[in-house]
Motif scaffolding. Structure first.
Motif, PDB file in Angstrom:
ATOM      1  N   LYS A  68      41.778  43.167  45.786  1.00  0.00           N
ATOM      2  CA  LYS A  68      41.224  42.580  44.548  1.00  0.00           C
ATOM      3  C   LYS A  68      40.637  43.956  43.852  1.00  0.00           C
ATOM      4  CE  LYS A  68      37.459  40.599  42.572  1.00  0.00           C
ATOM      5  NZ  LYS A  68      36.444  40.934  42.057  1.00  0.00           N
ATOM      6  N   GLU A  72      41.635  45.517  40.077  1.00  0.00           N
ATOM      7  CA  GLU A  72      40.728  45.869  39.062  1.00  0.00           C
ATOM      8  C   GLU A  72      40.864  47.266  38.367  1.00  0.00           C
ATOM      9  OE1 GLU A  72      39.391  43.423  38.137  1.00  0.00           O
ATOM     10  OE2 GLU A  72      38.303  42.177  39.707  1.00  0.00           O
ATOM     11  N   ASP A 126      33.963  36.857  38.464  1.00  0.00           N
ATOM     12  CA  ASP A 126      35.472  36.670  38.045  1.00  0.00           C
ATOM     13  C   ASP A 126      35.733  35.450  37.300  1.00  0.00           C
ATOM     14  OD1 ASP A 126      37.074  39.049  39.011  1.00  0.00           O
ATOM     15  OD2 ASP A 126      35.697  38.601  40.577  1.00  0.00           O
ATOM     16  N   GLU A 155      43.172  37.556  37.812  1.00  0.00           N
ATOM     17  CA  GLU A 155      41.672  37.033  37.882  1.00  0.00           C
ATOM     18  C   GLU A 155      41.478  35.655  38.603  1.00  0.00           C
ATOM     19  OE1 GLU A 155      39.251  39.057  37.356  1.00  0.00           O
ATOM     20  OE2 GLU A 155      40.018  40.469  36.033  1.00  0.00           O
ATOM     21  N   HIS A 158      41.382  36.113  42.022  1.00  0.00           N
ATOM     22  CA  HIS A 158      39.758  36.651  42.574  1.00  0.00           C
ATOM     23  C   HIS A 158      39.108  35.839  42.622  1.00  0.00           C
ATOM     24  CE1 HIS A 158      41.023  40.759  40.301  1.00  0.00           C
ATOM     25  NE2 HIS A 158      42.108  40.531  41.301  1.00  0.00           N
TER      26      HIS A 158
END
Ligand SMILES: [Fe+2]
Ligand SMILES: [Fe+2]
Length: 308
Positions: A68, A72, A126, A155, A158
């Motif tokens: 994760k 980003e 998120d 996303e 996430h």
């Protein structure tokens, strides 16, 4: 057709503006500012959860969290590249961030106190990012819109991983359930602030909507997020910390309590719980990476020299 008329026609036909196209200075500046701010948020946003990578409770949780946080970093890189198509320079944007001349999302200035925060960030932060970003897949600037399509797919992973972590904790011990509720109490209001100031105090919204950079106002997106989160909270078995939160059958939306806008102003202007620490961390990372950048530049120059 004049250049300006061609630009307006492209926007009106809902087509994309590409880097080679003529665009008004204001559009270019707004786009650079928005994309840079977004890129900075992705990169600074690695810190709150990154702090838990070495303390993840199992190998499985560690692998998920690493993936994760790396996503980003990738989001930041796509976005800096999109900003560079407008003539911005990534090094310069990073300097502006470190010197406090460009902003990033205020949400990342809050601390992550327990591992439940990792779950709540995935679910709420998120989740709010998805509400904000799905409409940006149709943003009028082509490179930004295309970057957002891939970012939104990641996303949603996430958000799912956060929700699944929280579900697991809620099925655990009393202490785990308390940790989740405590994290929800701390992140709920800052998540609502992620949509920015109320429409009445958001002077750039009208121009950004006319240019189709933005498709919905801050308050519209915030309402959508609240409506989406309420059933998810009840499925989890947590209470959202707002006594005024209730369904309004006339509006067919949830009403919710007044947001503490003075807190948002304080955090945005640099006085949040961890603003100084986040920027200091970023400055150190930039310094630590200097030798890599100069080695890459030296290598590129050498190769050019051989060819030339
Ligand atoms: Fe992201
Ligand atoms: Fe994310």
């Amino acid at each position: 057709m004049t250049q300006e008329a061609a630009f307006t026609a492209t926007i009106e036909k809902d087509q994309r503006i590409e880097p080679r196209d003529w665009m008004p200075d204001g559009y270019r500046k707004t786009m650079i500012r928005q994309i840079a701010q977004h890129a900075h948020s992705e990169i600074i946003g690695m810190q709150p959860e990154g702090a838990w990578i070495t303390r993840a409770p199992s190998l499985r949780r560690k692998a998920i969290l690493l993936a994760k946080v790396q996503d980003e970093a990738g989001h930041g890189l796509y976005l800096y590249s999109a900003a560079e198509t407008l003539g911005a320079d990534r090094g310069d944007l990073t300097r502006r961030l470190i010197e406090g001349r460009q902003k990033y999302s205020s949400i990342f200035n809050y601390p992550t106190l327990t591992f439940a925060d990792v779950g709540v960030i995935g679910w709420l932060v998120d989740g709010a990012a998805i509400c904000n970003q799905v409409p940006l897949c149709r943003s009028s600037f082509g490179p930004y819109a295309r970057a957002m399509i891939r970012i939104c797919k990641e996303e949603s992973f996430h958000q799912r991983q956060g929700y699944e972590l929280l579900m697991t904790m809620m099925r655990g011990t009393e202490a785990q359930r308390d940790m989740v509720q405590d994290a929800v109490n701390r992140w709920w209001w800052p998540s609502l602030m992620m949509f920015g100031p109320p429409d009445a105090e958001s002077p750039n919204t009208a121009q950004s909507m006319a240019w189709k950079i933005k498709r919905h106002t801050n308050d519209e997106l915030r309402q959508r997020f609240v409506d989406m989160s309420v059933p998810q909270a009840s499925a989890l078995g947590v209470t959202l910390p707002d006594p005024d939160l209730r369904w309004n059958p006339e509006r067919e939306h949830h009403d919710f309590g007044e947001i503490d806008w003075s807190e948002l102003k304080r955090v945005i202007s640099g006085d949040g719980p961890l603003n100084a620490e986040r920027i200091e961390h970023r400055r150190r990372a930039d310094e630590d990476g200097e030798w890599v950048r100069s080695a890459a530049a030296a290598h590129a120059a050498k190769k050019q020299g051989v060819r030339g």
